[in-house]
Design a protein around this motif. Structure first.
Motif, PDB file in Angstrom:
ATOM      1  N   GLY A 238      58.865  51.843  33.645  1.00  0.00           N
ATOM      2  CA  GLY A 238      57.817  50.820  33.710  1.00  0.00           C
ATOM      3  C   GLY A 238      57.112  50.710  35.049  1.00  0.00           C
ATOM      4  O   GLY A 238      56.172  49.938  35.198  1.00  0.00           O
ATOM      5  N   GLY A 239      57.547  51.470  36.042  1.00  0.00           N
ATOM      6  CA  GLY A 239      56.973  51.351  37.387  1.00  0.00           C
ATOM      7  C   GLY A 239      55.521  51.832  37.428  1.00  0.00           C
ATOM      8  O   GLY A 239      55.075  52.581  36.558  1.00  0.00           O
ATOM      9  N   GLN A 240      54.791  51.398  38.450  1.00  0.00           N
ATOM     10  CA  GLN A 240      53.368  51.748  38.550  1.00  0.00           C
ATOM     11  C   GLN A 240      53.123  53.059  39.281  1.00  0.00           C
ATOM     12  O   GLN A 240      52.004  53.565  39.290  1.00  0.00           O
TER      13      GLN A 240
ATOM     14  N   PRO B 273      50.964  57.478  33.841  1.00  0.00           N
ATOM     15  CA  PRO B 273      52.152  56.973  34.534  1.00  0.00           C
ATOM     16  C   PRO B 273      52.982  58.120  35.116  1.00  0.00           C
ATOM     17  O   PRO B 273      53.006  59.222  34.549  1.00  0.00           O
ATOM     18  N   LYS B 274      53.640  57.844  36.235  1.00  0.00           N
ATOM     19  CA  LYS B 274      54.411  58.869  36.951  1.00  0.00           C
ATOM     20  C   LYS B 274      55.294  59.723  36.035  1.00  0.00           C
ATOM     21  O   LYS B 274      55.282  60.961  36.151  1.00  0.00           O
ATOM     22  N   PRO B 275      56.041  59.137  35.094  1.00  0.00           N
ATOM     23  CA  PRO B 275      56.947  59.970  34.283  1.00  0.00           C
ATOM     24  C   PRO B 275      56.213  60.917  33.335  1.00  0.00           C
ATOM     25  O   PRO B 275      56.833  61.805  32.764  1.00  0.00           O
TER      26      PRO B 275
ATOM     27  N   GLY C   8      61.339  43.930  36.187  1.00  0.00           N
ATOM     28  CA  GLY C   8      62.232  44.474  37.212  1.00  0.00           C
ATOM     29  C   GLY C   8      63.254  45.389  36.557  1.00  0.00           C
ATOM     30  O   GLY C   8      63.343  45.458  35.329  1.00  0.00           O
ATOM     31  N   THR C   9      64.013  46.105  37.384  1.00  0.00           N
ATOM     32  CA  THR C   9      64.885  47.147  36.824  1.00  0.00           C
ATOM     33  C   THR C   9      65.977  46.590  35.899  1.00  0.00           C
ATOM     34  O   THR C   9      66.212  47.136  34.818  1.00  0.00           O
ATOM     35  N   ALA C  10      66.628  45.477  36.285  1.00  0.00           N
ATOM     36  CA  ALA C  10      67.693  44.933  35.421  1.00  0.00           C
ATOM     37  C   ALA C  10      67.103  44.185  34.228  1.00  0.00           C
ATOM     38  O   ALA C  10      67.611  44.301  33.098  1.00  0.00           O
TER      39      ALA C  10
ATOM     40  N   LEU D 243      68.873  55.588  33.090  1.00  0.00           N
ATOM     41  CA  LEU D 243      68.250  56.596  33.953  1.00  0.00           C
ATOM     42  C   LEU D 243      66.968  56.074  34.582  1.00  0.00           C
ATOM     43  O   LEU D 243      66.084  55.576  33.869  1.00  0.00           O
ATOM     44  N   ASN D 244      66.833  56.172  35.890  1.00  0.00           N
ATOM     45  CA  ASN D 244      65.519  55.977  36.516  1.00  0.00           C
ATOM     46  C   ASN D 244      64.609  57.098  36.007  1.00  0.00           C
ATOM     47  O   ASN D 244      65.058  58.244  35.877  1.00  0.00           O
ATOM     48  N   GLY D 245      63.351  56.780  35.778  1.00  0.00           N
ATOM     49  CA  GLY D 245      62.464  57.750  35.135  1.00  0.00           C
ATOM     50  C   GLY D 245      61.801  58.737  36.073  1.00  0.00           C
ATOM     51  O   GLY D 245      60.852  59.424  35.688  1.00  0.00           O
TER      52      GLY D 245
ATOM     53  N   GLU E 139      70.323  47.577  49.139  1.00  0.00           N
ATOM     54  CA  GLU E 139      69.065  48.244  48.758  1.00  0.00           C
ATOM     55  C   GLU E 139      68.122  48.344  49.955  1.00  0.00           C
ATOM     56  O   GLU E 139      67.786  47.347  50.590  1.00  0.00           O
ATOM     57  N   LYS E 140      67.693  49.563  50.269  1.00  0.00           N
ATOM     58  CA  LYS E 140      66.706  49.835  51.326  1.00  0.00           C
ATOM     59  C   LYS E 140      66.964  49.036  52.599  1.00  0.00           C
ATOM     60  O   LYS E 140      66.138  48.245  53.040  1.00  0.00           O
ATOM     61  N   THR E 141      68.131  49.267  53.173  1.00  0.00           N
ATOM     62  CA  THR E 141      68.493  48.561  54.397  1.00  0.00           C
ATOM     63  C   THR E 141      68.161  49.403  55.629  1.00  0.00           C
ATOM     64  O   THR E 141      68.265  50.642  55.589  1.00  0.00           O
TER      65      THR E 141
ATOM     66  N   ILE F 182      74.080  57.387  48.719  1.00  0.00           N
ATOM     67  CA  ILE F 182      73.080  56.490  48.117  1.00  0.00           C
ATOM     68  C   ILE F 182      73.125  56.506  46.584  1.00  0.00           C
ATOM     69  O   ILE F 182      73.657  57.433  45.968  1.00  0.00           O
ATOM     70  N   ASN F 183      72.524  55.453  46.023  1.00  0.00           N
ATOM     71  CA  ASN F 183      72.363  55.341  44.581  1.00  0.00           C
ATOM     72  C   ASN F 183      71.389  56.409  44.097  1.00  0.00           C
ATOM     73  O   ASN F 183      70.233  56.424  44.515  1.00  0.00           O
ATOM     74  N   ALA F 184      71.853  57.276  43.187  1.00  0.00           N
ATOM     75  CA  ALA F 184      71.019  58.376  42.713  1.00  0.00           C
ATOM     76  C   ALA F 184      70.218  58.016  41.462  1.00  0.00           C
ATOM     77  O   ALA F 184      69.540  58.861  40.893  1.00  0.00           O
TER      78      ALA F 184
HETATM   79  N1  GDD Z   1      60.576  48.978  32.563  1.00  0.00           N
HETATM   80  C1  GDD Z   1      60.511  48.789  33.885  1.00  0.00           C
HETATM   81  N2  GDD Z   1      60.141  47.560  34.355  1.00  0.00           N
HETATM   82  N3  GDD Z   1      60.803  49.812  34.719  1.00  0.00           N
HETATM   83  C2  GDD Z   1      60.720  49.604  36.061  1.00  0.00           C
HETATM   84  C3  GDD Z   1      60.332  48.368  36.607  1.00  0.00           C
HETATM   85  C4  GDD Z   1      60.035  47.284  35.690  1.00  0.00           C
HETATM   86  O1  GDD Z   1      59.693  46.154  36.072  1.00  0.00           O
HETATM   87  N4  GDD Z   1      60.345  48.488  37.974  1.00  0.00           N
HETATM   88  C5  GDD Z   1      60.715  49.756  38.243  1.00  0.00           C
HETATM   89  N5  GDD Z   1      60.936  50.440  37.091  1.00  0.00           N
HETATM   90  C6  GDD Z   1      61.399  51.826  36.953  1.00  0.00           C
HETATM   91  C7  GDD Z   1      60.496  52.864  37.608  1.00  0.00           C
HETATM   92  O2  GDD Z   1      59.540  53.345  36.659  1.00  0.00           O
HETATM   93  C8  GDD Z   1      61.500  53.948  38.000  1.00  0.00           C
HETATM   94  O3  GDD Z   1      61.746  54.850  36.931  1.00  0.00           O
HETATM   95  C9  GDD Z   1      62.779  53.180  38.260  1.00  0.00           C
HETATM   96  O4  GDD Z   1      62.629  51.900  37.627  1.00  0.00           O
HETATM   97  C10 GDD Z   1      63.064  53.007  39.759  1.00  0.00           C
HETATM   98  O5  GDD Z   1      61.921  52.491  40.400  1.00  0.00           O
HETATM   99  P1  GDD Z   1      61.311  53.190  41.706  1.00  0.00           P
HETATM  100  O6  GDD Z   1      60.098  52.420  42.056  1.00  0.00           O
HETATM  101  O7  GDD Z   1      61.208  54.650  41.525  1.00  0.00           O
HETATM  102  O8  GDD Z   1      62.446  52.811  42.763  1.00  0.00           O
HETATM  103  P2  GDD Z   1      62.830  53.574  44.106  1.00  0.00           P
HETATM  104  O9  GDD Z   1      62.729  55.017  43.961  1.00  0.00           O
HETATM  105  O10 GDD Z   1      62.101  52.919  45.229  1.00  0.00           O
HETATM  106  O11 GDD Z   1      64.404  53.143  44.259  1.00  0.00           O
HETATM  107  C11 GDD Z   1      65.303  53.291  43.165  1.00  0.00           C
HETATM  108  O12 GDD Z   1      65.719  54.641  43.026  1.00  0.00           O
HETATM  109  C12 GDD Z   1      66.459  55.183  44.164  1.00  0.00           C
HETATM  110  C13 GDD Z   1      66.855  56.603  43.801  1.00  0.00           C
HETATM  111  O13 GDD Z   1      65.744  57.379  43.674  1.00  0.00           O
HETATM  112  C14 GDD Z   1      66.525  52.395  43.426  1.00  0.00           C
HETATM  113  O14 GDD Z   1      67.306  52.389  42.259  1.00  0.00           O
HETATM  114  C15 GDD Z   1      67.336  52.877  44.624  1.00  0.00           C
HETATM  115  O15 GDD Z   1      68.523  52.115  44.770  1.00  0.00           O
HETATM  116  C16 GDD Z   1      67.714  54.336  44.440  1.00  0.00           C
HETATM  117  O16 GDD Z   1      68.426  54.821  45.595  1.00  0.00           O
END
Ligand code: GDD
Ligand code: MG
Length: 355
Positions: free
Chosen positions: A8-10, A22-24, A83-85, A106-108, A159-161, A169-171
């Motif tokens: 869902g990220g921008q 979108p990025k993915p 948000g992610t959660a 999975l992060n996308g 997170e991002k300290t 780190i969290n992968a």
């Molecule tokens: N559905 C949804 N809704 N997805 C979201 C939202 C939301 O509000 N916000 C973020 N996401 C999705 C993004 O599309 C992405 O796939 C994922 O959550 C993580 O967001 P990123 O914006 O890519 O975060 P990051 O890269 O800064 O940090 C995250 O990934 C790191 C590893 O690459 C964190 O999880 C870090 O802790 C981690 O180390």
């Protein structure tokens, strides 16, 4: 096993490419980035994935439908980004597994060669609420910093300290016990990194780390995106979704590459794209219909759909938006990003005989 994919990220760091896509879904080694993640998830035993969508939600179902790369797909969209959660909790409505089963999250935007089956087995053995894949990186401050004790149990999540306590780190790949997802509040904006993980740890829940530092990349920056695409083409990470065999270049249908052009280092040449004689294209992504004229040099760059690089121009570490035009002789470098449709006129080269 079922999985939730956070998409869902921008993708702001990848603008202007992410304005329209979108990025993915950005073309990466010939297919949408997610295709590689779907194929890898399938190989790890995942048979159903729920997409947690928000930004340009409709494009995901249009791209993949109800079944792709061996995996059944469902889509759950947030009316506002949760948000992610919050996104995990919302998407969990569409899961079918029972409360004590493991769910992969999975992060996308991650390309990872790690052994998901081994991660799940660490999770099961420990009877954990959550097990995180962890990798070691040089600069942990850009990620979630995750220290563990001698038994592999996670002791904190930062997170991002600016003051990381470890390089670990969290992968961005978690195994959640299904009922641990149900502890996240519903219909609220919640961050898994800033709220859920620290909350679980301080409540005494078992949160485990699975450390494996094989191939791992977050493709969220222009540099990393180009790197990921080239690594897939070069076969540095295997993907069943790649349309062709690994090699120096991936040339898609209808592309025209002069035999007198140099094209290598994992470059993808999109459908209908053209590279003229005397051009050099290294480690780059040319999207569909892109054009690189004679004598031009393109390195570590993305050339958007239908964008044009004029004769003798140089791009190095640049993103050209869709339909952008770089006139002859221009030199663009180091993170420059040109918005869609922008045209740079030719450089004015003056020859003078004056002393
Ligand atoms: N559905 C949804 N809704 N997805 C979201 C939202 C939301 O509000 N916000 C973020 N996401 C999705 C993004 O599309 C992405 O796939 C994922 O959550 C993580 O967001 P990123 O914006 O890519 O975060 P990051 O890269 O800064 O940090 C995250 O990934 C790191 C590893 O690459 C964190 O999880 C870090 O802790 C981690 O180390
Ligand atoms: Mg990311």
């Amino acid at each position: 096993m079922e999985a939730i994919l956070l998409v869902g990220g921008q993708g702001t760091r990848l603008r202007p490419l992410t304005i329209s896509t979108p990025k993915p879904l950005l073309p990466t080694a010939g297919v949408a980035f997610l295709a590689h993640q779907l194929a890898r998830a399938h190989a790890a035993g995942v048979d159903r994935i729920v997409f947690a969508t928000s930004y340009r939600a409709e494009m995901f179902e249009a791209a993949f439908g109800s079944h792709a790369y061996g995996v059944d797909l469902a889509y759950v969209s947030e009316r506002r980004p949760l948000g992610t959660a919050g996104a995990i909790r919302n998407a969990a409505k569409a899961l079918t597994c029972s409360s004590n089963e493991p769910v992969l999250i999975l992060n996308g935007d991650i390309l990872s060669g790690h052994d998901v089956t081994a991660q799940v087995s660490v999770h099961e053995k420990a009877g954990a609420a959550v097990t995180l894949h962890l990798v070691e990186v040089e600069d942990p401050s850009r990620f979630g910093c995750v220290p563990t004790d001698a038994d592999g149990r996670v002791t904190a999540f930062l997170e991002k300290t600016n003051h990381p306590v470890t390089d670990q780190i969290n992968a961005g790949c978690y195994v959640f016990r299904r009922d641990a997802i149900d502890t996240i509040p519903e219909d609220e904006v919640v961050s898994v990194e800033r709220e859920t993980f620290p909350g679980l740890i301080s409540s005494g829940a078992v949160v485990m780390g699975y450390v494996e530092s094989g191939y791992w990349l977050d493709v969220g920056t222009p540099q990393a995106f180009v790197r990921g695409s080239c690594d897939l083409v070069l076969g540095r990470i295997a993907s069943a979704a790649m349309p062709g065999d690994p090699g120096e270049r991936l040339i898609l249908d209808g592309a025209v590459v002069s035999p007198r052009a140099v094209v290598r280092d994992g470059t993808t040449v999109g459908r209908g794209a053209e590279i003229e004689a005397g051009a050099t294209v290294l480690g780059s992504v040319l999207q569909d219909g892109a054009f690189v004229a004679e004598g031009a040099t393109v390195r570590d760059s993305v050339v958007g759909r239908g964008a044009r690089v004029g004769p003798g121009a140089t791009l190095d570490g640049v993103i050209l938006g869709d339909g952008a035009l770089v006139g002859p002789g221009n030199e663009l470098r180091d993170g420059l990003r040109l918005w869609p449709g922008i045209a740079l006129p030719p450089t004015a080269v003056r020859f003078s005989t004056d002393a």
